[in-house]
Scaffold this motif. Structure first.
Motif, PDB file in Angstrom:
ATOM      1  N   ALA A  40       0.860  -1.193   0.000  1.00 45.07           N
ATOM      2  CA  ALA A  40       0.000   0.000   0.000  1.00 45.07           C
ATOM      3  C   ALA A  40       0.895   1.241   0.000  1.00 45.07           C
ATOM      4  O   ALA A  40       1.040   1.931   1.004  1.00 45.07           O
ATOM      5  CB  ALA A  40      -0.917   0.016   1.219  1.00 45.07           C
ATOM      6  N   GLY A  41       1.534   1.470  -1.144  1.00 45.10           N
ATOM      7  CA  GLY A  41       2.444   2.604  -1.268  1.00 45.10           C
ATOM      8  C   GLY A  41       2.120   3.438  -2.486  1.00 45.10           C
ATOM      9  O   GLY A  41       1.346   3.034  -3.355  1.00 45.10           O
ATOM     10  N   ALA A  42       2.702   4.612  -2.534  1.00 45.67           N
ATOM     11  CA  ALA A  42       2.514   5.512  -3.676  1.00 45.67           C
ATOM     12  C   ALA A  42       3.746   6.388  -3.800  1.00 45.67           C
ATOM     13  O   ALA A  42       4.507   6.553  -2.849  1.00 45.67           O
ATOM     14  CB  ALA A  42       1.259   6.363  -3.499  1.00 45.67           C
ATOM     15  N   GLU A  43       3.938   6.928  -4.980  1.00 45.99           N
ATOM     16  CA  GLU A  43       5.025   7.866  -5.169  1.00 45.99           C
ATOM     17  C   GLU A  43       4.587   8.977  -6.111  1.00 45.99           C
ATOM     18  O   GLU A  43       3.677   8.816  -6.925  1.00 45.99           O
ATOM     19  CB  GLU A  43       6.276   7.177  -5.717  1.00 45.99           C
ATOM     20  CG  GLU A  43       6.169   6.650  -7.119  1.00 45.99           C
ATOM     21  CD  GLU A  43       7.501   6.071  -7.589  1.00 45.99           C
ATOM     22  OE1 GLU A  43       8.271   6.833  -8.218  1.00 45.99           O
ATOM     23  OE2 GLU A  43       7.752   4.884  -7.332  1.00 45.99           O
ATOM     24  N   VAL A  44       5.234  10.130  -5.962  1.00 44.43           N
ATOM     25  CA  VAL A  44       4.992  11.279  -6.822  1.00 44.43           C
ATOM     26  C   VAL A  44       6.350  11.838  -7.225  1.00 44.43           C
ATOM     27  O   VAL A  44       7.267  11.913  -6.403  1.00 44.43           O
ATOM     28  CB  VAL A  44       4.157  12.365  -6.104  1.00 44.43           C
ATOM     29  CG1 VAL A  44       3.949  13.570  -7.013  1.00 44.43           C
ATOM     30  CG2 VAL A  44       2.815  11.805  -5.667  1.00 44.43           C
ATOM     31  N   VAL A  45       6.472  12.204  -8.481  1.00 42.96           N
ATOM     32  CA  VAL A  45       7.701  12.803  -8.986  1.00 42.96           C
ATOM     33  C   VAL A  45       7.409  14.230  -9.415  1.00 42.96           C
ATOM     34  O   VAL A  45       6.475  14.474 -10.189  1.00 42.96           O
ATOM     35  CB  VAL A  45       8.262  12.005 -10.185  1.00 42.96           C
ATOM     36  CG1 VAL A  45       9.510  12.687 -10.742  1.00 42.96           C
ATOM     37  CG2 VAL A  45       8.565  10.575  -9.781  1.00 42.96           C
ATOM     38  N   PHE A  46       8.191  15.182  -8.898  1.00 46.31           N
ATOM     39  CA  PHE A  46       8.087  16.577  -9.310  1.00 46.31           C
ATOM     40  C   PHE A  46       9.354  16.955 -10.068  1.00 46.31           C
ATOM     41  O   PHE A  46      10.460  16.543  -9.694  1.00 46.31           O
ATOM     42  CB  PHE A  46       7.948  17.501  -8.097  1.00 46.31           C
ATOM     43  CG  PHE A  46       6.677  17.309  -7.319  1.00 46.31           C
ATOM     44  CD1 PHE A  46       5.486  17.862  -7.766  1.00 46.31           C
ATOM     45  CD2 PHE A  46       6.676  16.570  -6.148  1.00 46.31           C
ATOM     46  CE1 PHE A  46       4.311  17.674  -7.042  1.00 46.31           C
ATOM     47  CE2 PHE A  46       5.516  16.380  -5.423  1.00 46.31           C
ATOM     48  CZ  PHE A  46       4.326  16.945  -5.869  1.00 46.31           C
ATOM     49  N   ALA A  47       9.211  17.750 -11.127  1.00 45.65           N
ATOM     50  CA  ALA A  47      10.382  18.151 -11.905  1.00 45.65           C
ATOM     51  C   ALA A  47      10.171  19.535 -12.499  1.00 45.65           C
ATOM     52  O   ALA A  47       9.066  19.887 -12.929  1.00 45.65           O
ATOM     53  CB  ALA A  47      10.669  17.152 -13.012  1.00 45.65           C
ATOM     54  N   ARG A  48      11.250  20.298 -12.504  1.00 45.39           N
ATOM     55  CA  ARG A  48      11.238  21.629 -13.127  1.00 45.39           C
ATOM     56  C   ARG A  48      11.637  21.481 -14.589  1.00 45.39           C
ATOM     57  O   ARG A  48      12.640  20.870 -14.912  1.00 45.39           O
ATOM     58  CB  ARG A  48      12.207  22.557 -12.393  1.00 45.39           C
ATOM     59  CG  ARG A  48      12.388  23.916 -13.058  1.00 45.39           C
ATOM     60  CD  ARG A  48      13.235  24.840 -12.199  1.00 45.39           C
ATOM     61  NE  ARG A  48      14.531  24.276 -11.884  1.00 45.39           N
ATOM     62  CZ  ARG A  48      15.598  24.336 -12.697  1.00 45.39           C
ATOM     63  NH1 ARG A  48      15.492  24.907 -13.883  1.00 45.39           N
ATOM     64  NH2 ARG A  48      16.753  23.813 -12.311  1.00 45.39           N
ATOM     65  N   LEU A  49      10.835  22.060 -15.475  1.00 45.44           N
ATOM     66  CA  LEU A  49      11.120  21.999 -16.896  1.00 45.44           C
ATOM     67  C   LEU A  49      12.032  23.146 -17.309  1.00 45.44           C
ATOM     68  O   LEU A  49      11.998  24.222 -16.706  1.00 45.44           O
ATOM     69  CB  LEU A  49       9.823  22.060 -17.710  1.00 45.44           C
ATOM     70  CG  LEU A  49       8.723  21.052 -17.359  1.00 45.44           C
ATOM     71  CD1 LEU A  49       7.587  21.151 -18.373  1.00 45.44           C
ATOM     72  CD2 LEU A  49       9.270  19.633 -17.302  1.00 45.44           C
TER      73      LEU A  49
END
Length: 207
Positions: free
Chosen positions: A76-85
């Motif tokens: 029961a896990g999740a991940e999010v990736v944030f990136a600057r363009l």
């Protein structure tokens, strides 16, 4: 003025406008870089609250990208990736526009930098940030429907925003109040089952 002199004068005007546009783009990119630095720092700081409450939260980040992982239990896990363009451009979505701008004009001084968020395995961005040269930012998406602020806001303000994001990531692991999981309508093929593909389930927030 002869033809040659007129051509040179024309390209000098082009040079002036090009320099102005490139300068505006650099200012927007620098603003997005400054926002990312603070946003990543405060988001990483806020994972301590999740860890103290019994979740397993971790981050992996560089100057332009951050990967946030959160687990409520095994499986029961999740991940999010944030990136600057890289680059800068004018916004067309109404909410993401700076209050002084209109989507019917495209002045370079109104260009914004972009930061996107993804929630794997989904390929489409789940969150969009627009960051302007004056340090103001706006965001819309799945994690936070709509919000705005300033890069220079007090840390408590930005941490409060980061807590909202972390709360949504918790919901991706195991839905909490006002949230549920639904079976999607598309077909789940035998070949998908055979290779162990994720079942067609999605998290849905109740309005």
């Amino acid at each position: 003025m002869d033809f040659d002199a007129g051509a040179v004068a024309r390209f000098r005007r082009y040079r002036k406008h090009a320099d102005a546009t490139l300068g505006d783009m650099r200012l927007a990119e620098e603003a997005a870089r400054a926002f990312c630095e603070r946003f990543f720092e405060e988001l990483e700081y806020c994972t301590r609250y999740a860890n103290e409450a019994g979740f397993e939260a971790s981050t992996d980040r560089s100057e332009r990208r951050m990967r946030l992982k959160l687990s409520a239990a095994e499986g029961a896990g999740a991940e999010v990736v944030f990136a600057r363009l890289e680059g800068a451009a004018h916004e067309t979505e109404e909410f993401l526009l700076h209050e002084t701008l209109s989507r019917h004009t495209l002045p370079s001084e109104g260009y914004s930098g972009r930061v996107l968020g993804w929630a794997p395995p989904e390929e489409e961005p789940c969150q969009t940030f627009s960051v302007y040269r004056d340090g103001s930012w706006r965001t819309t998406g799945l994690l936070v429907e709509r919000s705005r602020g300033k890069t220079g806001d007090p840390k408590e303000v930005l941490r409060g925003f980061c807590l909202r994001i972390l709360g949504r990531v918790v919901d991706l692991c195991a839905p909490t109040d006002g949230v549920g999981r639904v079976w999607r309508t598309e077909k789940y093929r035998l070949s998908e089952y055979g290779r162990g593909a994720e079942p067609p389930v999605e998290t849905r927030w109740l309005k």
